[in-house]
Write an enzyme that holds these catalytic residues in place. Structure first.
Site, PDB file in Angstrom:
ATOM      1  N   SER A  16       1.524  -3.994  -7.140  1.00 40.02           N
ATOM      2  CA  SER A  16       2.260  -2.794  -7.562  1.00 40.02           C
ATOM      3  C   SER A  16       3.328  -2.426  -6.545  1.00 40.02           C
ATOM      4  O   SER A  16       4.484  -2.178  -6.899  1.00 40.02           O
ATOM      5  CB  SER A  16       1.306  -1.610  -7.708  1.00 40.02           C
ATOM      6  OG  SER A  16       0.405  -1.818  -8.749  1.00 40.02           O
ATOM      7  N   ARG A  74       4.659   5.105  -2.443  1.00 41.24           N
ATOM      8  CA  ARG A  74       3.346   5.584  -2.911  1.00 41.24           C
ATOM      9  C   ARG A  74       3.500   6.642  -4.004  1.00 41.24           C
ATOM     10  O   ARG A  74       2.680   6.707  -4.916  1.00 41.24           O
ATOM     11  CB  ARG A  74       2.559   6.179  -1.735  1.00 41.24           C
ATOM     12  CG  ARG A  74       2.050   5.148  -0.754  1.00 41.24           C
ATOM     13  CD  ARG A  74       0.802   4.473  -1.282  1.00 41.24           C
ATOM     14  NE  ARG A  74       0.392   3.366  -0.437  1.00 41.24           N
ATOM     15  CZ  ARG A  74      -0.642   2.580  -0.698  1.00 41.24           C
ATOM     16  NH1 ARG A  74      -1.375   2.777  -1.780  1.00 41.24           N
ATOM     17  NH2 ARG A  74      -0.941   1.583   0.091  1.00 41.24           N
ATOM     18  N   HIS A 107       4.410   4.777  -7.077  1.00 40.52           N
ATOM     19  CA  HIS A 107       3.171   4.112  -7.499  1.00 40.52           C
ATOM     20  C   HIS A 107       2.279   5.055  -8.307  1.00 40.52           C
ATOM     21  O   HIS A 107       1.637   4.665  -9.282  1.00 40.52           O
ATOM     22  CB  HIS A 107       2.440   3.623  -6.231  1.00 40.52           C
ATOM     23  CG  HIS A 107       1.187   2.857  -6.465  1.00 40.52           C
ATOM     24  ND1 HIS A 107      -0.038   3.312  -6.023  1.00 40.52           N
ATOM     25  CD2 HIS A 107       0.942   1.687  -7.073  1.00 40.52           C
ATOM     26  CE1 HIS A 107      -0.981   2.435  -6.355  1.00 40.52           C
ATOM     27  NE2 HIS A 107      -0.408   1.435  -6.995  1.00 40.52           N
TER      28      HIS A 107
END
Lengths: 216, 216
Positions: free
Chosen positions: B21, B45, B48
Site C-alpha cells: 500500500s 499514512r 493510506h
C-alpha cells in the site's frame, strides 16, 4: 468553569451544530441524488463525517436496504453488529444500540485472536470475522478497514456459513480493496452498502451504522 | 480453520499488505511534495487511511515538528496523548504507547462529563479538553472531530493554562471547522499539524498519531 469569550461567538450547542452541518450538506447536494430518500440520509451522514462529497457518487445501496435493516432492528431479536476494528466498534452509538438490545461485537484485539493470526500468518481481521460468523451468522457486518475480512466474509456467505442481515462493505486503501468490493457485489440476495473505489474507512462505516441507528 | 481458496490468491500477510500500500502511494505522490521528508511519512499514512490524495495539499506542519515530537516522546517523561473522542483513542497503537510510557487520555464518555456538558449546554468535547488541560497541560493534543474542542484548547493556550508539545488540529465538517483551524494557526510557538479546509476526521488524526509512534 465559565464558558469562554471566543466560544460565545460560535455555536456550541451540539444539536444546533449537527443540524446546521446537515443543512449545509443538504443545500450542496440538493437535487443531485436520484436514489431512494432513505439512502440520502446515510450519504449526508457520511459527508458530515468526511467532508468528502465523492461519497454522493461512491455509495451504492441494494433496494430498500435502509428501510429493511431498520425493520429488522426494530423487531428486536438479539441482533448484533459485527465490526472489523475496535475503532469502529468504539464509534458506534451505544445508547441507541442498548435501547434496541443490539450487541456490538469485535474481538480483534484479544490475545487469542492475535495468536491465531500470527500462527496462520493472516490478518487479525480475518480471524475476527471467522469467529464472529460462528457466533452471529445473521448479524449486520460493518467492514471499514480490512478488505481481507470482507473477502473472508463473502466466502463464508458462499459456503452458507453466514447469512448477514446486511453487509456494509467500505474498506479503504489500495491493496485487495477493489477485489473485495467486487466480490461483495457478486453475492445475490445479501443486502449491502458499498463504497465503490478505494475510499471508505472506519469513520465512513461508523457514520453509516449510526445513521441507520438514528432512524430507529 | 484452513485458509480459504480465494484468500490464497490475494496477499493476506498484514506487513506485506501495508508495505505494498505504502509503495503504491509513494509512486503516486513521488516528486509532488517539497516539504520535509519526515512530513511525507505522515502524509502517506493519512492517504493510506483515507485513499484521499487531497491530504498531500491539505496538511501543514510547523518546522521540524515530527522530528521534535519524536525526540520528546523518546525522552520518556510521563507523556500523554489527549484525544477529543473515544474512537480516536481506540485507534491509537497501544503497544508502542505503552513501550514509551505514553498515556492515552480521553474522558468524553464519562457520566461526569456528560452531565457537565448538558448543564453548560456545550459539547462534551469542550469539557473533556478542559479537564485534560488541567491534568496534562504539556501533552500532545489530537483533535479529529470536534472543532469546539480545538477552539477551547486554543483559548487555554492563550490563557497560559496549557502549553501542548503538539496540537494535531484536524477536525472535520462545515460548522466552526475553518474558524478553529484559523485560530490554531495564530498561536505562535506551538508545534502543530493542521488539515486545511473542511476535511479531517478521527481516522486522519489516528493515522498522524500512529505515524509518529511508528517512527519512534
Amino acid at each position: 468553569m465559565q464558558n469562554s469569550q471566543i466560544l460565545s461567538h460560535v455555536i456550541t450547542d451540539p444539536n444546533a451544530i449537527e443540524n446546521q452541518s446537515l443543512q449545509i450538506i443538504h443545500a450542496k447536494i440538493s437535487g443531485k441524488y436520484s436514489g431512494q430518500r432513505e439512502n440520502l440520509d446515510i450519504i449526508k451522514r457520511v459527508i458530515h463525517a468526511t467532508a468528502d462529497f465523492d461519497f454522493l457518487e461512491n455509495l451504492s445501496f441494494t433496494e430498500n436496504v435502509i428501510f429493511n435493516t431498520r425493520e429488522i432492528l426494530r423487531a428486536g431479536k438479539n441482533h448484533a453488529i459485527v465490526t472489523d476494528t475496535e475503532m469502529l466498534k468504539s464509534g458506534i452509538n451505544k445508547s441507541i444500540a442498548q435501547k434496541f438490545g443490539i450487541e456490538i461485537y469485535c474481538d480483534s484485539s484479544s490475545p487469542e485472536i492475535k495468536l491465531e493470526a500470527q500462527e496462520r500468518k493472516i490478518t487479525r481481521a480475518i480471524v475476527n470475522i471467522e469467529h464472529a460468523a460462528e457466533k452471529f451468522p445473521n448479524a449486520i457486518y460493518a467492514i471499514g478497514n480490512a478488505p481481507t475480512a470482507l473477502i473472508r466474509l463473502c466466502e463464508l456467505v458462499q459456503e452458507k456459513a453466514a447469512n448477514p442481515a446486511l453487509i456494509i462493505g467500505v474498506p479503504v486503501g489500495f491493496v485487495n480493496v477493489i477485489e473485495a468490493k467486487n466480490f461483495l457485489e457478486t453475492l445475490a440476495n445479501i443486502p449491502k452498502i458499498i463504497s465503490r473505489g478505494n475510499k471508505g474507512g472506519s469513520t465512513v462505516a461508523c457514520a453509516i451504522v449510526n445513521a441507520i441507528l438514528y432512524g430507529l
